[in-house]
Design an enzyme around this catalytic site. Sequence first.
Site, PDB file in Angstrom:
ATOM      1  N   HIS A  13      -3.518   4.441   4.708  1.00 36.99           N
ATOM      2  CA  HIS A  13      -4.682   3.553   4.749  1.00 36.99           C
ATOM      3  C   HIS A  13      -5.908   4.244   4.154  1.00 36.99           C
ATOM      4  CE1 HIS A  13      -7.413   0.477   6.215  1.00 36.99           C
ATOM      5  NE2 HIS A  13      -8.134   1.404   6.816  1.00 36.99           N
ATOM      6  N   ARG A  15       0.859  -1.178   0.000  1.00 38.66           N
ATOM      7  CA  ARG A  15       0.000   0.000   0.000  1.00 38.66           C
ATOM      8  C   ARG A  15       0.899   1.232   0.000  1.00 38.66           C
ATOM      9  NH1 ARG A  15      -2.317   0.411   5.315  1.00 38.66           N
ATOM     10  NH2 ARG A  15      -0.965   2.195   5.624  1.00 38.66           N
ATOM     11  N   TYR A  52       3.857   4.829  11.574  1.00 39.36           N
ATOM     12  CA  TYR A  52       4.142   3.406  11.766  1.00 39.36           C
ATOM     13  C   TYR A  52       5.019   2.781  10.675  1.00 39.36           C
ATOM     14  CZ  TYR A  52       0.005   3.131   8.688  1.00 39.36           C
ATOM     15  OH  TYR A  52      -0.908   3.300   7.673  1.00 39.36           O
TER      16      TYR A  52
END
Length: 351
Positions: free
Chosen positions: A250, A246, A259
């Site tokens: 998100h 990805r 993160y």
Amino acid sequence: MQLVDPQGRRGGGDTAYEMPGGDALVRAYAALVTSRRLNDQAYALVRQGRLAVYPSSHGQEACQVAAAQVLEERDWLFPTYRDTAAAVARGVDPVEVLVLLKGDWHSGYDPYERKVAPQATPLATQLLHAVGVAHAARLKGEDTVVMAMCGDGATSEGDFHEAMNFAAVFDAPVVFFVQNNEYAISVPLARQTVAPSLAHKGVGYGVPGERVDGNDAAALLSVLGAAVARARAGEGPQLVEAHTYRMQAHTNADDATRYRQDAEVRAWVERDPITRLEAYLRGQGLLDDAAVTAYAQEAERLAAHTREGLNVDVEPDPEDLFRHVYAEPTPQLCEQAAQVQDEISREGGAR
């Protein structure tokens, strides 16, 4: 399994899978270009306040395009919230797909028209529905296969395992397609499982599993196409894990820098599914500058159509809150509808 390496060269070595035909690969390339452009357009619409939220598919387009392309017209596709590109590749109008993320209506398209189920926001719930449709088709003697899509995070949900077990026991013609993009929002795959791969998850249920390069459109078309053919031939469910990444956050509401490191993201740039397939097609004499320009122009046309469609203001009808709850409205529902209408009338906004 890989057929084309990141530099666009034929690879893979000894494999039982054949390279898809040139027409299929060119068709996939055109869909990839369109998907990337629509992804960028959706992000812009979020910033303009025309979409409430958008889960990016940047970097995962090959998975979604291939999933749609290997299905026949009679087959069903069960997408997740991130699979806008799959729904569009299946033939659904992108404006209708994105209406859900705009918040205007429950689902902006008729699922039966293109055999595309509504995009599912809860993780893995659509897998049980997909298996139900596949099981029903088998009971009715229909020649139908169901493509059940999910992400790596969904494999940590109980619904995933229940769907796998039910499909295996009842020999349902369903392909479980896991797009492993390495993160369930902020949770990396290593914190979800210690299995050698997500493809191994099928072992406990007697379901064959296959792991494929999720940025290699050729390999995806070949592996998913074979899985669909086996399911259609009565060989039961299949599990396919596509390893992809990805590239963006998100959703637009997520801060991915909290993160993961920029260096990790940069490492995947050279594995981009579009540049990889373009390099291969050019090397095979199947793509030239004129075709690339034509596909980009068609993608731009569809982006403009999407932009114009979502820029239309919609006047909500409060009665829709009650109109589609029950086929025959209950007395309580009628009472609530009357109460809302009374409040609107008293505020001077009678319809």
